[in-house]
Design a protein around this motif. Structure first.
Motif, PDB file in Angstrom:
ATOM      1  N   ASP A  76       0.834  -1.136  -0.119  1.00 36.77           N
ATOM      2  CA  ASP A  76       0.118   0.044  -0.104  1.00 36.77           C
ATOM      3  C   ASP A  76       0.867   1.108  -0.021  1.00 36.77           C
ATOM      4  OD1 ASP A  76      -1.743   2.000   0.341  1.00 36.77           O
ATOM      5  OD2 ASP A  76      -2.536   1.309   2.275  1.00 36.77           O
ATOM      6  N   GLY A  83       3.124  -2.714   4.836  1.00 33.60           N
ATOM      7  CA  GLY A  83       1.711  -2.942   5.334  1.00 33.60           C
ATOM      8  C   GLY A  83       0.622  -2.271   4.911  1.00 33.60           C
ATOM      9  N   ASP A  84      -0.506  -2.560   5.090  1.00 31.25           N
ATOM     10  CA  ASP A  84      -1.954  -1.525   4.829  1.00 31.25           C
ATOM     11  C   ASP A  84      -2.000  -0.748   5.988  1.00 31.25           C
ATOM     12  OD1 ASP A  84      -2.480  -2.786   2.301  1.00 31.25           O
ATOM     13  OD2 ASP A  84      -3.779  -4.312   3.122  1.00 31.25           O
ATOM     14  N   SER A  85      -2.774   0.076   5.674  1.00 31.09           N
ATOM     15  CA  SER A  85      -3.112   1.310   6.765  1.00 31.09           C
ATOM     16  C   SER A  85      -4.205   0.636   7.542  1.00 31.09           C
ATOM     17  CB  SER A  85      -3.795   2.669   6.090  1.00 31.09           C
ATOM     18  OG  SER A  85      -5.023   2.100   5.516  1.00 31.09           O
ATOM     19  N   TYR A  86      -4.408   1.313   8.938  1.00 32.20           N
ATOM     20  CA  TYR A  86      -5.474   0.765   9.761  1.00 32.20           C
ATOM     21  C   TYR A  86      -6.873   0.916   9.155  1.00 32.20           C
ATOM     22  CZ  TYR A  86      -8.361   0.223  13.964  1.00 32.20           C
ATOM     23  OH  TYR A  86      -9.260  -0.295  14.842  1.00 32.20           O
ATOM     24  N   LEU A  89      -7.334  -2.023   6.592  1.00 29.11           N
ATOM     25  CA  LEU A  89      -7.433  -3.309   7.366  1.00 29.11           C
ATOM     26  C   LEU A  89      -8.725  -3.852   7.728  1.00 29.11           C
ATOM     27  CD1 LEU A  89      -3.961  -3.548   9.033  1.00 29.11           C
ATOM     28  CD2 LEU A  89      -4.649  -4.966   7.299  1.00 29.11           C
ATOM     29  N   LYS A  90      -9.417  -2.666   8.068  1.00 27.60           N
ATOM     30  CA  LYS A  90     -10.765  -2.738   8.708  1.00 27.60           C
ATOM     31  C   LYS A  90     -11.989  -2.926   7.630  1.00 27.60           C
ATOM     32  CE  LYS A  90      -9.521  -2.760  13.016  1.00 27.60           C
ATOM     33  NZ  LYS A  90      -9.734  -4.006  13.664  1.00 27.60           N
ATOM     34  N   THR A  92     -14.238  -4.414   4.705  1.00 21.19           N
ATOM     35  CA  THR A  92     -14.509  -5.738   4.058  1.00 21.19           C
ATOM     36  C   THR A  92     -14.823  -5.610   2.393  1.00 21.19           C
ATOM     37  OG1 THR A  92     -16.837  -5.298   4.670  1.00 21.19           O
ATOM     38  CG2 THR A  92     -15.418  -6.553   6.117  1.00 21.19           C
TER      39      THR A  92
END
Length: 98
Positions: A76, A83-86, A89-90, A92
């Motif tokens: 990302d 990693g992905d941002s917070y 990640l949340k 769907t």
């Protein structure tokens, strides 16, 4: 960022992992173009005259470039690191444009 621009290139180019993937993909693409032009006899590259160690080095380099390109695809670019941002990640579902 302008309304028409859908990709924030400034943020992407600040992420070293994304940049390494971008450069790797570009180099692999250029190599494929040159080999394709050579096979069509548009340009003349004498591949048979290349020493075995140069061919081996080219193969190893291609593996490294392909791996870096893969990292650039899965990262990302809007966050630091791999990693992905917070928020991402949340989620769907993909974020819809308004």
């Amino acid at each position: 960022m302008s309304e028409k621009q859908k990709i924030n290139w400034g943020v992407r180019f600040k992420n070293k992992v994304w940049v390494s993937g971008f450069v790797s993909q570009t180099l692999l693409m250029l190599q494929a173009i040159f080999l394709g032009l050579e096979s069509l006899q548009v340009i003349d590259i004498n591949i048979e005259s290349v020493d075995a160690w140069v061919a081996w080095l080219t193969g190893i380099t291609n593996v490294i470039l392909a791996y870096l390109a893969y990292l650039g695809l899965v990262v990302d670019p809007t966050v630091q690191g791999v990693g992905d941002s917070y928020k991402a990640l949340k989620r769907t579902e993909p974020l819809r444009e308004e």
